[in-house]
Motif scaffolding. Sequence first.
Motif, PDB file in Angstrom:
ATOM      1  N   PHE A  82       0.836  -1.205   0.000  1.00 26.75           N
ATOM      2  CA  PHE A  82       0.000   0.000   0.000  1.00 26.75           C
ATOM      3  C   PHE A  82       0.870   1.254   0.000  1.00 26.75           C
ATOM      4  O   PHE A  82       0.597   2.210  -0.717  1.00 26.75           O
ATOM      5  N   ALA A  83       1.938   1.235   0.791  1.00 28.78           N
ATOM      6  CA  ALA A  83       2.841   2.381   0.860  1.00 28.78           C
ATOM      7  C   ALA A  83       3.601   2.578  -0.452  1.00 28.78           C
ATOM      8  O   ALA A  83       3.973   3.701  -0.792  1.00 28.78           O
ATOM      9  N   ALA A  84       3.815   1.495  -1.186  1.00 25.79           N
ATOM     10  CA  ALA A  84       4.569   1.571  -2.435  1.00 25.79           C
ATOM     11  C   ALA A  84       3.754   2.159  -3.588  1.00 25.79           C
ATOM     12  O   ALA A  84       4.321   2.581  -4.595  1.00 25.79           O
ATOM     13  N   VAL A  85       2.436   2.200  -3.452  1.00 23.46           N
ATOM     14  CA  VAL A  85       1.594   2.765  -4.510  1.00 23.46           C
ATOM     15  C   VAL A  85       1.691   4.287  -4.437  1.00 23.46           C
ATOM     16  O   VAL A  85       1.399   4.888  -3.414  1.00 23.46           O
ATOM     17  N   THR A  86       2.124   4.892  -5.536  1.00 25.71           N
ATOM     18  CA  THR A  86       2.304   6.350  -5.602  1.00 25.71           C
ATOM     19  C   THR A  86       1.352   6.936  -6.643  1.00 25.71           C
ATOM     20  O   THR A  86       0.774   6.184  -7.440  1.00 25.71           O
ATOM     21  N   PRO A  87       1.189   8.246  -6.675  1.00 23.19           N
ATOM     22  CA  PRO A  87       0.321   8.853  -7.697  1.00 23.19           C
ATOM     23  C   PRO A  87       0.742   8.537  -9.131  1.00 23.19           C
ATOM     24  O   PRO A  87      -0.072   8.613 -10.042  1.00 23.19           O
ATOM     25  N   ALA A  88       1.996   8.163  -9.331  1.00 23.13           N
ATOM     26  CA  ALA A  88       2.489   7.840 -10.673  1.00 23.13           C
ATOM     27  C   ALA A  88       2.199   6.388 -11.070  1.00 23.13           C
ATOM     28  O   ALA A  88       2.476   5.995 -12.198  1.00 23.13           O
ATOM     29  N   THR A  89       1.634   5.585 -10.159  1.00 20.58           N
ATOM     30  CA  THR A  89       1.377   4.170 -10.439  1.00 20.58           C
ATOM     31  C   THR A  89       0.287   4.021 -11.497  1.00 20.58           C
ATOM     32  O   THR A  89      -0.764   4.649 -11.408  1.00 20.58           O
ATOM     33  N   THR A  90       0.553   3.177 -12.490  1.00 24.27           N
ATOM     34  CA  THR A  90      -0.438   2.857 -13.522  1.00 24.27           C
ATOM     35  C   THR A  90      -0.498   1.341 -13.690  1.00 24.27           C
ATOM     36  O   THR A  90       0.426   0.627 -13.299  1.00 24.27           O
ATOM     37  N   ILE A  91      -1.609   0.868 -14.251  1.00 24.51           N
ATOM     38  CA  ILE A  91      -1.742  -0.555 -14.565  1.00 24.51           C
ATOM     39  C   ILE A  91      -2.266  -0.687 -15.991  1.00 24.51           C
ATOM     40  O   ILE A  91      -2.966   0.194 -16.491  1.00 24.51           O
ATOM     41  N   ALA A  92      -1.912  -1.770 -16.645  1.00 25.54           N
ATOM     42  CA  ALA A  92      -2.387  -2.061 -17.995  1.00 25.54           C
ATOM     43  C   ALA A  92      -3.502  -3.089 -17.897  1.00 25.54           C
ATOM     44  O   ALA A  92      -3.295  -4.187 -17.393  1.00 25.54           O
ATOM     45  N   VAL A  93      -4.696  -2.726 -18.356  1.00 25.53           N
ATOM     46  CA  VAL A  93      -5.884  -3.575 -18.226  1.00 25.53           C
ATOM     47  C   VAL A  93      -6.340  -4.021 -19.605  1.00 25.53           C
ATOM     48  O   VAL A  93      -6.480  -3.204 -20.528  1.00 25.53           O
ATOM     49  N   GLU A  94      -6.600  -5.329 -19.738  1.00 26.79           N
ATOM     50  CA  GLU A  94      -7.146  -5.860 -20.983  1.00 26.79           C
ATOM     51  C   GLU A  94      -8.645  -5.593 -21.001  1.00 26.79           C
ATOM     52  O   GLU A  94      -9.381  -6.067 -20.149  1.00 26.79           O
ATOM     53  N   VAL A  95      -9.094  -4.806 -21.964  1.00 24.90           N
ATOM     54  CA  VAL A  95     -10.503  -4.440 -22.085  1.00 24.90           C
ATOM     55  C   VAL A  95     -11.089  -5.189 -23.278  1.00 24.90           C
ATOM     56  O   VAL A  95     -10.524  -5.151 -24.369  1.00 24.90           O
ATOM     57  N   PRO A  96     -12.233  -5.879 -23.075  1.00 17.60           N
ATOM     58  CA  PRO A  96     -12.857  -6.587 -24.192  1.00 17.60           C
ATOM     59  C   PRO A  96     -13.157  -5.629 -25.358  1.00 17.60           C
ATOM     60  O   PRO A  96     -13.649  -4.528 -25.153  1.00 17.60           O
ATOM     61  N   GLY A  97     -12.806  -6.060 -26.550  1.00 17.63           N
ATOM     62  CA  GLY A  97     -13.040  -5.256 -27.747  1.00 17.63           C
ATOM     63  C   GLY A  97     -11.871  -4.377 -28.142  1.00 17.63           C
ATOM     64  O   GLY A  97     -11.877  -3.786 -29.215  1.00 17.63           O
ATOM     65  N   GLU A  98     -10.869  -4.270 -27.290  1.00 14.47           N
ATOM     66  CA  GLU A  98      -9.690  -3.454 -27.596  1.00 14.47           C
ATOM     67  C   GLU A  98      -8.548  -4.368 -28.039  1.00 14.47           C
ATOM     68  O   GLU A  98      -8.369  -5.454 -27.498  1.00 14.47           O
ATOM     69  N   ALA A  99      -7.774  -3.904 -28.983  1.00 14.36           N
ATOM     70  CA  ALA A  99      -6.663  -4.714 -29.489  1.00 14.36           C
ATOM     71  C   ALA A  99      -5.477  -4.722 -28.536  1.00 14.36           C
ATOM     72  O   ALA A  99      -4.722  -5.686 -28.480  1.00 14.36           O
ATOM     73  N   THR A 100      -5.296  -3.653 -27.804  1.00 18.33           N
ATOM     74  CA  THR A 100      -4.175  -3.562 -26.874  1.00 18.33           C
ATOM     75  C   THR A 100      -4.694  -3.235 -25.470  1.00 18.33           C
ATOM     76  O   THR A 100      -5.826  -2.791 -25.302  1.00 18.33           O
ATOM     77  N   ALA A 101      -3.850  -3.438 -24.493  1.00 17.35           N
ATOM     78  CA  ALA A 101      -4.221  -3.128 -23.115  1.00 17.35           C
ATOM     79  C   ALA A 101      -4.362  -1.612 -22.939  1.00 17.35           C
ATOM     80  O   ALA A 101      -3.670  -0.837 -23.578  1.00 17.35           O
ATOM     81  N   VAL A 102      -5.285  -1.226 -22.061  1.00 16.41           N
ATOM     82  CA  VAL A 102      -5.534   0.190 -21.785  1.00 16.41           C
ATOM     83  C   VAL A 102      -4.844   0.562 -20.478  1.00 16.41           C
ATOM     84  O   VAL A 102      -4.924  -0.179 -19.499  1.00 16.41           O
ATOM     85  N   THR A 103      -4.180   1.714 -20.454  1.00 13.01           N
ATOM     86  CA  THR A 103      -3.484   2.167 -19.251  1.00 13.01           C
ATOM     87  C   THR A 103      -4.450   2.916 -18.339  1.00 13.01           C
ATOM     88  O   THR A 103      -5.072   3.890 -18.746  1.00 13.01           O
ATOM     89  N   TYR A 104      -4.573   2.410 -17.103  1.00 17.33           N
ATOM     90  CA  TYR A 104      -5.414   3.049 -16.089  1.00 17.33           C
ATOM     91  C   TYR A 104      -4.491   3.765 -15.106  1.00 17.33           C
ATOM     92  O   TYR A 104      -3.455   3.247 -14.726  1.00 17.33           O
ATOM     93  N   GLU A 105      -4.889   4.964 -14.675  1.00 18.73           N
ATOM     94  CA  GLU A 105      -4.098   5.766 -13.750  1.00 18.73           C
ATOM     95  C   GLU A 105      -4.692   5.701 -12.354  1.00 18.73           C
ATOM     96  O   GLU A 105      -5.907   5.576 -12.192  1.00 18.73           O
ATOM     97  N   LEU A 106      -3.842   5.814 -11.335  1.00 16.23           N
ATOM     98  CA  LEU A 106      -4.314   5.806  -9.956  1.00 16.23           C
ATOM     99  C   LEU A 106      -5.247   6.988  -9.715  1.00 16.23           C
ATOM    100  O   LEU A 106      -4.925   8.120 -10.056  1.00 16.23           O
TER     101      LEU A 106
END
Length: 127
Positions: A82-106
């Motif tokens: 929890f402490a390691a998660v910073t405002p700059a943390t992002t994750i790549a999520v596979e969204v149905p119908g999209e060819a590539t992963a979408v980047t989600y921001e904290l």
Amino acid sequence: MAASQRNYQYFTYLDDDGQAWNKRGNNDAWCAGIDGHAAFTATVGTPIWDKNTRKFHTRSVKFQDPTTFRTISCTIYTATAFAAVTPATTIAVEVPGEATAVTYELSEKIGEKKPVAKTSRQLLDHA
């Protein structure tokens, strides 16, 4: 891209007091890199963290797609993670119908909430 189906397992959740719990959570690739869980780690005899969001909840983080405003929530299993998660943390999520992963921001860090025993007030009886 193949659709990523949600898979659930029980993982060991360490609360802020150091108590171990078995917590049901997503075994999704996008949260696995930041949530602090190990491989299937639920242990026999450890209490289950019940899902009662009104009275208590685990540490979690929310991520948002800045284009579509969709959100993803991830349980964070250790205080260190929890402490390691910073405002700059992002994750790549596979969204149905999209060819590539979408980047989600904290978008939000939500701390743990647990009820604690309190001293009750005792009123004097009157005649």
